[in-house]
Design a protein around this motif. Structure first.
Motif, mmCIF file in Angstrom:
data_model
loop_
_atom_site.group_PDB
_atom_site.id
_atom_site.type_symbol
_atom_site.label_atom_id
_atom_site.label_comp_id
_atom_site.label_asym_id
_atom_site.label_seq_id
_atom_site.Cartn_x
_atom_site.Cartn_y
_atom_site.Cartn_z
ATOM 1 N N CYS A 131 0.839 -1.199 0.000
ATOM 2 C CA CYS A 131 0.000 0.000 0.000
ATOM 3 C C CYS A 131 0.875 1.250 0.000
ATOM 4 O O CYS A 131 1.982 1.253 0.548
ATOM 5 C CB CYS A 131 -0.912 0.016 1.227
ATOM 6 N N ASP A 133 0.142 4.199 1.445
ATOM 7 C CA ASP A 133 0.064 5.035 2.645
ATOM 8 C C ASP A 133 0.014 4.247 3.951
ATOM 9 O O ASP A 133 -0.253 4.819 5.011
ATOM 10 C CB ASP A 133 -1.163 5.951 2.567
ATOM 11 N N GLU A 134 0.250 2.931 3.902
ATOM 12 C CA GLU A 134 0.261 2.143 5.132
ATOM 13 C C GLU A 134 1.079 0.874 4.923
ATOM 14 O O GLU A 134 1.334 0.460 3.793
ATOM 15 C CB GLU A 134 -1.164 1.784 5.569
ATOM 16 N N ASP A 136 0.906 -2.340 4.640
ATOM 17 C CA ASP A 136 -0.032 -3.423 4.366
ATOM 18 C C ASP A 136 -0.004 -3.722 2.867
ATOM 19 O O ASP A 136 0.754 -3.098 2.121
ATOM 20 C CB ASP A 136 -1.440 -3.029 4.822
ATOM 21 N N LEU A 137 -0.841 -4.657 2.448
ATOM 22 C CA LEU A 137 -0.943 -4.988 1.029
ATOM 23 C C LEU A 137 -2.270 -4.489 0.478
ATOM 24 O O LEU A 137 -3.302 -4.552 1.158
ATOM 25 C CB LEU A 137 -0.830 -6.500 0.825
ATOM 26 N N CYS A 138 -2.243 -4.009 -0.743
ATOM 27 C CA CYS A 138 -3.443 -3.507 -1.413
ATOM 28 C C CYS A 138 -3.488 -4.057 -2.844
ATOM 29 O O CYS A 138 -2.468 -4.466 -3.395
ATOM 30 C CB CYS A 138 -3.447 -1.979 -1.475
ATOM 31 N N ASP A 140 -3.433 -3.910 -6.730
ATOM 32 C CA ASP A 140 -2.898 -3.022 -7.756
ATOM 33 C C ASP A 140 -4.067 -2.247 -8.373
ATOM 34 O O ASP A 140 -5.135 -2.822 -8.628
ATOM 35 C CB ASP A 140 -2.184 -3.845 -8.826
ATOM 36 N N GLU A 141 -3.902 -0.957 -8.590
ATOM 37 C CA GLU A 141 -5.007 -0.114 -9.048
ATOM 38 C C GLU A 141 -5.567 -0.589 -10.389
ATOM 39 O O GLU A 141 -6.788 -0.572 -10.605
ATOM 40 C CB GLU A 141 -4.538 1.343 -9.157
ATOM 41 N N ARG A 144 -7.666 -3.554 -9.676
ATOM 42 C CA ARG A 144 -8.909 -3.135 -9.030
ATOM 43 C C ARG A 144 -9.938 -2.684 -10.066
ATOM 44 O O ARG A 144 -11.119 -3.042 -9.999
ATOM 45 C CB ARG A 144 -8.628 -2.014 -8.026
ATOM 46 N N PHE A 238 -9.521 -8.532 -0.375
ATOM 47 C CA PHE A 238 -9.077 -7.186 -0.724
ATOM 48 C C PHE A 238 -10.209 -6.320 -1.288
ATOM 49 O O PHE A 238 -9.962 -5.223 -1.784
ATOM 50 C CB PHE A 238 -7.930 -7.263 -1.734
ATOM 51 N N GLU A 240 -13.091 -3.655 -1.436
ATOM 52 C CA GLU A 240 -13.381 -2.411 -0.720
ATOM 53 C C GLU A 240 -14.801 -1.927 -0.987
ATOM 54 O O GLU A 240 -15.274 -1.023 -0.317
ATOM 55 C CB GLU A 240 -12.383 -1.324 -1.133
#
Length: 282
Positions: A131, A133-134, A136-138, A140-141, A144, A238, A240
């Protein structure tokens, strides 16, 4: 058996510790205790009454103890609590009846699907990234956006055909079952249940997610169906935005008491439509 005897047995029996709720480690411990107690009683009775009486005494005590364990789930009061407290968690988990895994819901075995690490596969494939800003894992845009497009497409398209493609079954002989009074989706084929999801939202997420992973992971076709189910289940963590009602998603934890132990279950749920997306056991 007379009605009076049946009534006595029903009063003595404890459903919370017997049948499907029986704690196997508790039963093993109590049977061992019963054998030791019966043996000690037989040895103690031998000098007083002789071996011909001592043996039946021991056998009678063992028989009564086994009946008590069968009816009540344990012989020594407090055994379930003591077992949960002092037995190692890895041992209790061997006997526990945990919530169904992703692989089981796709007609496979947990053992086969557990040979892969979904997080590692998704990270190595660039589907999941650190990620911005943190710590962690997010997602990929780009992934998404593609997943969101697929979600909307599955919602509007022939859901049966898309799901049949994911599970590699003939849509002509398959049936998608979505009962109005229950929050689950079942896909049936000629050979039986091919897939089961806890909600329509989870179903849409998995079918769309499988199509995205097929394009993102070069090795996707080499994975078994059970492993693919494990991967789309990992991808679902993952989310949101709810795949069904487009609302926000929340994660809530609770302590669940099973037959053998206590464990934490984290549920991922759509806030607006209360659709259950995922349950993760800690």
């Amino acid at each position: 058996m007379t009605s009076n005897a049946t009534g006595v047995l029903e009063r003595v029996k404890q459903p919370e510790y017997t049948g499907e709720n029986r704690c196997i480690p508790c039963t093993i411990v109590n049977v061992a205790i019963a054998i030791v107690v019966a043996a000690v009683a037989a040895v103690a009775a031998a000098p007083l009454a002789g071996p011909t009486v001592a043996a039946p005494v021991g056998a009678a005590i063992l028989a009564l103890s086994l009946v008590a364990i069968y009816l009540r789930g344990y012989l020594v009061p407090g055994t379930p609590t003591l077992t949960k407290r002092y037995f190692p968690d890895w041992l209790l988990a061997k006997f526990d009846k945990l919530p169904e895994q992703e692989a089981e819901r796709l007609g496979g075995s947990v053992e086969e699907a557990d040979r892969i690490d979904p997080e590692r596969v998704l990270v190595d494939g660039g589907v999941v990234v650190p990620c911005a800003d943190e710590d962690d894992l997010c997602l990929d845009e780009r992934v998404r956006e593609r997943w969101r497009e697929r979600v909307l497409s599955v919602r509007e398209d022939d859901r049966l055909e898309r799901a049949a493609g994911f599970l590699e079954i003939d849509p002509e002989t398959a049936e998608l079952y979505e009962p109005e009074d229950r929050d689950h989706v079942v896909l049936r084929s000629e050979s039986g249940t091919a897939g089961r999801w806890e909600s329509a939202a989870a179903f849409v997420a998995d079918v769309a997610g499988a199509e995205v992973l097929a394009a993102e992971l070069p090795e996707w076709s080499s994975y078994s169906l059970e492993a693919r189910g494990h991967l789309v289940g990992g991808l679902r963590a993952f989310l949101e935005q709810c795949p069904s009602c487009d609302g926000r998603i929340s994660i809530d934890g609770e302590t669940v008491e099973s037959c053998c132990r206590s464990y934490e279950v984290y549920a991922v749920t759509c806030d607006d439509c209360s659709a259950r997306l995922l349950e993760v056991t800690a």
